[in-house]
Motif scaffolding. Structure first.
Motif, PDB file in Angstrom:
ATOM      1  N   ALA A  73       0.839  -1.206   0.000  1.00 20.50           N
ATOM      2  CA  ALA A  73       0.000   0.000   0.000  1.00 20.50           C
ATOM      3  C   ALA A  73       0.869   1.250   0.000  1.00 20.50           C
ATOM      4  N   TRP A  74       1.919   1.246   0.780  1.00 16.48           N
ATOM      5  CA  TRP A  74       2.804   2.404   0.832  1.00 16.48           C
ATOM      6  C   TRP A  74       3.518   2.636  -0.493  1.00 16.48           C
ATOM      7  N   ILE A  75       3.932   1.571  -1.143  1.00 17.03           N
ATOM      8  CA  ILE A  75       4.578   1.712  -2.449  1.00 17.03           C
ATOM      9  C   ILE A  75       3.569   2.236  -3.468  1.00 17.03           C
ATOM     10  N   GLY A  76       2.370   1.708  -3.445  1.00 14.66           N
ATOM     11  CA  GLY A  76       1.331   2.179  -4.351  1.00 14.66           C
ATOM     12  C   GLY A  76       0.960   3.626  -4.109  1.00 14.66           C
ATOM     13  N   ARG A  77       1.023   4.050  -2.873  1.00 16.54           N
ATOM     14  CA  ARG A  77       0.696   5.433  -2.517  1.00 16.54           C
ATOM     15  C   ARG A  77       1.835   6.380  -2.843  1.00 16.54           C
TER      16      ARG A  77
ATOM     17  N   LEU B 147      -7.309   2.367  -0.684  1.00 12.04           N
ATOM     18  CA  LEU B 147      -6.556   1.145  -0.430  1.00 12.04           C
ATOM     19  C   LEU B 147      -6.485   0.237  -1.650  1.00 12.04           C
ATOM     20  N   ALA B 148      -7.606  -0.042  -2.280  1.00  9.42           N
ATOM     21  CA  ALA B 148      -7.612  -0.959  -3.431  1.00  9.42           C
ATOM     22  C   ALA B 148      -6.713  -0.444  -4.549  1.00  9.42           C
TER      23      ALA B 148
ATOM     24  N   GLY C  67       0.854  -0.770  -6.125  1.00 10.24           N
ATOM     25  CA  GLY C  67       2.017  -1.359  -5.461  1.00 10.24           C
ATOM     26  C   GLY C  67       2.400  -2.690  -6.077  1.00 10.24           C
ATOM     27  N   LEU C  68       1.410  -3.524  -6.338  1.00  3.09           N
ATOM     28  CA  LEU C  68       1.676  -4.813  -6.979  1.00  3.09           C
ATOM     29  C   LEU C  68       2.274  -4.634  -8.364  1.00  3.09           C
TER      30      LEU C  68
END
Length: 70
Positions: free
Chosen positions: A20-24, A57-58, A64-65
């Protein structure tokens, strides 16, 4: 979803938070180890509340993935 997150072990919960942090954008995909270390410092019992409180979140998990898969 809350029950599923609550059932994660320490490593699994940290990986979900790090994604989540990487995606954010808090960390870059190349900083996976640092993100994971920081995520492991969070209290495990608050993981579900924390993650479900993230407004996107989603989207952040998906981003992130995608980032770490490249």
């Amino acid at each position: 979803l809350r029950a599923l997150i609550s059932d994660l072990n320490v490593d699994e919960a940290a990986e979900l938070i790090a994604l989540a942090w990487i995606g954010r954008g808090d960390f870059d995909a190349s900083e996976w180890g640092e993100a994971l270390t920081a995520a492991k410092q969070r209290p495990l019992r608050q993981t579900a509340r924390y993650l479900l409180g993230l407004p996107q979140l989603a989207d952040w998990l998906e981003q992130g993935l995608e980032s770490v898969a490249e």
